[in-house]
Design a protein around this motif. Sequence first.
Motif, mmCIF file in Angstrom:
data_model
loop_
_atom_site.group_PDB
_atom_site.id
_atom_site.type_symbol
_atom_site.label_atom_id
_atom_site.label_comp_id
_atom_site.label_asym_id
_atom_site.label_seq_id
_atom_site.Cartn_x
_atom_site.Cartn_y
_atom_site.Cartn_z
ATOM 1 N N PHE A 108 27.043 -110.893 35.422
ATOM 2 C CA PHE A 108 26.009 -110.788 36.461
ATOM 3 C C PHE A 108 25.593 -109.334 36.602
ATOM 4 C CE2 PHE A 108 25.009 -109.598 40.809
ATOM 5 C CZ PHE A 108 24.025 -110.495 41.167
ATOM 6 N N PRO A 109 24.314 -109.067 36.820
ATOM 7 C CA PRO A 109 23.161 -109.972 36.837
ATOM 8 C C PRO A 109 22.395 -109.883 35.524
ATOM 9 C CG PRO A 109 22.550 -107.899 37.862
ATOM 10 C CD PRO A 109 23.938 -107.717 37.271
ATOM 11 N N SER A 110 23.126 -109.742 34.438
ATOM 12 C CA SER A 110 22.534 -109.314 33.174
ATOM 13 C C SER A 110 22.192 -110.490 32.271
ATOM 14 C CB SER A 110 23.492 -108.326 32.487
ATOM 15 O OG SER A 110 22.855 -107.669 31.428
ATOM 16 N N SER A 111 22.203 -110.226 30.984
ATOM 17 C CA SER A 111 21.860 -111.212 29.958
ATOM 18 C C SER A 111 22.353 -110.656 28.639
ATOM 19 C CB SER A 111 20.337 -111.422 29.905
ATOM 20 O OG SER A 111 19.693 -110.248 29.412
ATOM 21 N N SER A 112 22.033 -111.337 27.555
ATOM 22 C CA SER A 112 22.402 -110.834 26.224
ATOM 23 C C SER A 112 21.781 -109.481 25.937
ATOM 24 C CB SER A 112 21.973 -111.842 25.153
ATOM 25 O OG SER A 112 20.560 -112.033 25.186
ATOM 26 N N HIS A 113 20.781 -109.092 26.724
ATOM 27 C CA HIS A 113 20.149 -107.767 26.573
ATOM 28 C C HIS A 113 21.176 -106.647 26.668
ATOM 29 C CE1 HIS A 113 17.797 -104.245 28.155
ATOM 30 N NE2 HIS A 113 17.016 -104.596 27.150
ATOM 31 N N MET A 114 22.254 -106.857 27.442
ATOM 32 C CA MET A 114 23.245 -105.785 27.589
ATOM 33 C C MET A 114 23.940 -105.469 26.262
ATOM 34 S SD MET A 114 26.677 -107.311 29.461
ATOM 35 C CE MET A 114 27.722 -105.986 28.835
ATOM 36 N N PHE A 115 23.864 -106.388 25.301
ATOM 37 C CA PHE A 115 24.527 -106.188 24.007
ATOM 38 C C PHE A 115 23.572 -105.716 22.913
ATOM 39 C CE2 PHE A 115 27.203 -109.583 26.019
ATOM 40 C CZ PHE A 115 28.349 -108.818 26.164
ATOM 41 N N ARG A 116 22.306 -105.455 23.265
ATOM 42 C CA ARG A 116 21.297 -105.172 22.245
ATOM 43 C C ARG A 116 21.715 -104.040 21.303
ATOM 44 N NH1 ARG A 116 20.712 -102.868 26.867
ATOM 45 N NH2 ARG A 116 19.777 -100.812 27.167
ATOM 46 N N ASN A 117 22.253 -102.957 21.870
ATOM 47 C CA ASN A 117 22.597 -101.793 21.051
ATOM 48 C C ASN A 117 23.898 -102.020 20.286
ATOM 49 O OD1 ASN A 117 20.321 -100.352 21.978
ATOM 50 N ND2 ASN A 117 21.424 -99.725 23.817
ATOM 51 N N LEU A 118 24.849 -102.732 20.896
ATOM 52 C CA LEU A 118 26.101 -103.029 20.206
ATOM 53 C C LEU A 118 25.842 -103.926 18.996
ATOM 54 C CD1 LEU A 118 29.222 -102.683 20.363
ATOM 55 C CD2 LEU A 118 29.267 -104.921 21.500
ATOM 56 N N ILE A 119 24.941 -104.884 19.146
ATOM 57 C CA ILE A 119 24.598 -105.776 18.031
ATOM 58 C C ILE A 119 24.077 -104.960 16.855
ATOM 59 C CG2 ILE A 119 22.956 -107.559 17.310
ATOM 60 C CD1 ILE A 119 23.264 -108.773 20.149
ATOM 61 N N THR A 120 23.172 -104.043 17.127
ATOM 62 C CA THR A 120 22.618 -103.193 16.069
ATOM 63 C C THR A 120 23.712 -102.346 15.419
ATOM 64 O OG1 THR A 120 20.494 -103.108 17.208
ATOM 65 C CG2 THR A 120 20.911 -101.394 15.584
ATOM 66 N N ALA A 121 24.639 -101.847 16.250
ATOM 67 C CA ALA A 121 25.680 -100.956 15.745
ATOM 68 C C ALA A 121 26.689 -101.667 14.844
ATOM 69 C CB ALA A 121 26.410 -100.302 16.925
ATOM 70 N N LEU A 122 26.888 -102.980 15.057
ATOM 71 C CA LEU A 122 27.959 -103.690 14.349
ATOM 72 C C LEU A 122 27.469 -104.675 13.292
ATOM 73 C CD1 LEU A 122 30.401 -104.502 17.310
ATOM 74 C CD2 LEU A 122 30.545 -102.605 15.689
ATOM 75 N N ALA A 123 26.158 -104.885 13.201
ATOM 76 C CA ALA A 123 25.642 -105.976 12.371
ATOM 77 C C ALA A 123 25.902 -105.793 10.879
ATOM 78 C CB ALA A 123 24.139 -106.156 12.612
ATOM 79 N N ASP A 124 26.225 -104.570 10.445
ATOM 80 C CA ASP A 124 26.465 -104.366 9.008
ATOM 81 C C ASP A 124 27.747 -105.027 8.536
ATOM 82 O OD1 ASP A 124 27.946 -102.507 10.530
ATOM 83 O OD2 ASP A 124 28.126 -101.134 8.823
#
Length: 289
Positions: free
Chosen positions: A37-53
Amino acid sequence: MSHLTTRYRTAVVDGLEVFYREAGDPANPTLLLLHGFPSSSHMFRNLITALADRHHLVAPDHIGFGQSAMPPVSEFAYSFDNLTRITEGLVEQLGLERFALYIHDYGAPIGLRIASRNPERVTALVTQSGNAYVEGFTPFWDVLFAHAKDRAANEAEVRKLFTLEATKWQYTHGVPADRLELIAPEAWLLDQAGLDRPGNDAVQLQLFWDYQFNLDGYPAFQEYFRTHRPPLLVTWGRNDEIFGAAGAEAYRRDLPDGEFHLLDAGHFALETHLEEISQYIRAFMERLP
């Protein structure tokens, strides 16, 4: 198209649209990211980019949050049991056989229900202000627990948590002055836009009321820790006044072999300590069997 590119997708679970972000090669280890709360998957936007490799990342929006469906409270029973049921349905639909869990805030009671029911499928836990012990509750919760006992008498006070001032406070409180400039203002503005939707106040009030029943699950969560010894990484803001650092330390009781990092951060540590947290996760995940 590269696996590194984030995809924005929607699945239908029990007739409800569930929005999720996905990136990385599904052949790589999966990390399921569960927001609060009160967020969404948006809070992970940068972590996703950092780990996707090196990782496969899936981050859903809970029902009532972000871009997922927001049925009125008269049509959907908003409870953590039901949010978990929808998340489990998404996991099945995506064919996620084994995955690590990243739990934050509301994501903790959801993720820990999943893990304690399916211990053989959960490869590891990463907790960032993802509480599983009564020690983690701070005075912030006094009004919420009062509301759980008497909704009418405490609703006006609880509604203050739906204001822009309160949402911005969640992002900025406890953040060192030199890191405040790392927080994107659209993060709290997007969360606020979600809270301001007609009918969302009733959704959030219902979930605040239902939160009390998560504590009934703590003994089972802690038994799961002791019995199954999931690898644990703690990346917690030590200045968080919503879920206090004592809640992070409490994990040592049942998972003494965990890796603990109390960061000079607040509740939304990914906004200010992305580099540190992503490096901790990368090293931690690579050590898993």
